[in-house]
Design an enzyme around this catalytic site. Structure first.
Site, PDB file in Angstrom:
ATOM      1  N   THR A 180      70.521  11.284  66.997  1.00  0.00           N
ATOM      2  CA  THR A 180      69.802  12.221  66.115  1.00  0.00           C
ATOM      3  C   THR A 180      68.755  11.514  65.243  1.00  0.00           C
ATOM      4  O   THR A 180      68.040  12.179  64.488  1.00  0.00           O
ATOM      5  CB  THR A 180      70.781  12.919  65.142  1.00  0.00           C
ATOM      6  N   LYS A 181      68.683  10.186  65.338  1.00  0.00           N
ATOM      7  CA  LYS A 181      67.831   9.453  64.397  1.00  0.00           C
ATOM      8  C   LYS A 181      66.351   9.513  64.769  1.00  0.00           C
ATOM      9  O   LYS A 181      65.989   9.945  65.860  1.00  0.00           O
ATOM     10  CB  LYS A 181      68.312   7.989  64.310  1.00  0.00           C
ATOM     11  N   THR A 182      65.493   9.039  63.857  1.00  0.00           N
ATOM     12  CA  THR A 182      64.032   9.166  64.041  1.00  0.00           C
ATOM     13  C   THR A 182      63.525   8.293  65.186  1.00  0.00           C
ATOM     14  O   THR A 182      62.436   8.509  65.706  1.00  0.00           O
ATOM     15  CB  THR A 182      63.305   8.772  62.739  1.00  0.00           C
TER      16      THR A 182
END
Ligand SMILES: Cc1ncc(COP(=O)(O)O)c(C=O)c1O
Length: 397
Positions: free
Chosen positions: A194-196
């Site tokens: 889910t990270k950038t």
């Protein structure tokens, strides 16, 4: 009943809007396929290339690619030699990974409360939590907004402890024009799905200290002496020495290829998040029932999360009902975070009560993380805004 429910929730999107979706383009797919065809899957040239590129990006000397952000936090504490009698200060408002790594050493996580506006650790509370046993502090740049690292640095210097930045949310973020990664003694990034920037699972530990980086690289691969990954290559050697009982935290070349391709697209993905955040903040500004995030003028945020806060006294529904109504409108949201001291493990081990960290507790009860990711279309963003607007209108006091 049906009609009443409809009027409370408003219009429903035709399809479910997920809370988070990774942004994987053909570039990432090609990069991973190249590694799969290369005959070298695990840690190797791609992981080394990713480390170099990441260190340059973050403006630090050394980067160690790992298989999770939690591993990066663990190896940061290992590198600085945390022991069972030490205390490490952490914010109450974070994910359990920040504090669990302290327990790996038998050391004590000392929780502190957060600032109501940024949700980052309160420097005044840190000062009060200091003791002769304080060896380190792990600050968390919540949602992407950097902590007050300048003031934390001042405290660290006068009280002789080290700073670790849990920057799981903060790529790319800046404080005073300088990238996160260069503020603390060691910084841990996460590349969770889910990270950038994602590598599926993964993390990176960065630091300017060569000795810490070398220790982390060795401990990430069983505590084997230098360049263990090379032992199966032509210029490597079959001989190796184990210098400590290490871990198995190395990043595969498959993941690193994905990471390198993502790093090349980071700015483009970041700009899309900035645009979505601006659209939300503009739309929510005229709704007194909700409160958009506050970003301090000396910082930029990666916008990993967009934490909207509800003014519950202005609404007839609580946070759980608000989330349920968004779900019924086909918009998936989440909550970041359930403060550590409310979880059974920390509550019972350290005899905490909910009111021990009143700001973390109060803010948690009104926090809702809205979907924010580069693959959201303008229509998706509009749908979220419409859903919030309609639920607020139907539940206004
Ligand atoms: C604040 C924080 N720290 C650390 C982590 C751990 O990262 P990882 O899942 O890569 O181990 C997370 C993960 O979501 C996080 O939110």
């Amino acid at each position: 009943m049906m009609i009443e429910e409809r009027s409370r929730q408003g219009q429903r999107r035709a399809t479910l809007l997920p809370f988070a979706v990774p942004d994987i383009s053909q570039l990432e797919i090609d990069a991973v396929l190249e590694v799969l065809r290369s005959g070298w899957l695990t840690t190797g040239p791609k992981a080394k290339e990713f480390e170099r590129a990441f260190a340059d990006y973050a403006g630090v000397r050394h980067a160690v690619a790992l298989n999770s952000g939690t591993a990066a936090l663990h190896l940061a504490l290992d590198a600085i030699g945390i022991g069972p009698h030490d205390e490490v200060i952490v914010p109450a408002y974070t994910f359990t990974a920040t504090a669990e790594v302290i327990r790996y050493f038998g050391a004590r996580p000392v929780l502190v409360d957060v600032e109501a506006d940024t949700l980052n650790m309160d420097v005044g509370a840190v000062e009060q939590a200091l003791s002769p046993r304080t060896r380190a502090l792990i600050g968390v740049d919540i949602a992407g907004q950097p902590c007050d690292w300048q003031r934390l640095r001042g405290l660290a210097e006068s009280h002789k402890f080290l700073l670790v930045d849990d920057a799981a949310h903060a790529l790319p973020s800046t404080l005073g024009g300088r990238s996160v990664g260069s503020w603390a003694d060691l910084t841990a990034f996460s590349f969770y799905a889910t990270k950038t920037l994602t590598t599926g699972e993964g993390g990176m530990l960065v630091t300017d200290c060569a000795a810490w980086a070398e220790r982390a690289a060795s401990m990430a691969l069983h505590g084997i002496s230098k360049d263990a990954w090379k032992r199966y290559t032509a210029d490597g050697s079959w001989y190796y020495e184990v210098i400590a009982p290490g871990f198995k935290y190395n990043m595969t070349d498959i993941a690193a290829a994905l990471g390198l391709a993502q790093l090349g697209r980071l700015e483009e993905m970041y700009q899309r998040r900035v645009a979505i955040a601006a659209q939300y903040t503009f739309a929510f500004a005229d709704m007194p029932e909700v409160e958009p995030p506050t970003i301090r003028p000396d910082r930029t945020t990666a916008w990993h999360l967009y934490i909207l806060r509800l003014h519950l006294s202005r609404l007839r529904c609580d946070r759980a009902e608000f989330i349920r109504l968004l779900g019924a409108a086909n918009v998936c949201v989440s909550v970041h975070f359930i403060p550590l001291h409310l979880h059974p493990y920390y509550r019972t081990t350290y005899a905490y009560t909910a009111e021990d960290f009143p700001i973390a507790y109060a803010e948690y009860q009104r926090a809702v993380s809205m979907p924010i990711y580069s693959r959201m279309s303008d229509q998706d963003v509009e749908d979220v805004i419409t859903a919030v607007r309609q639920i607020v209108a139907a539940n206004r006091r």
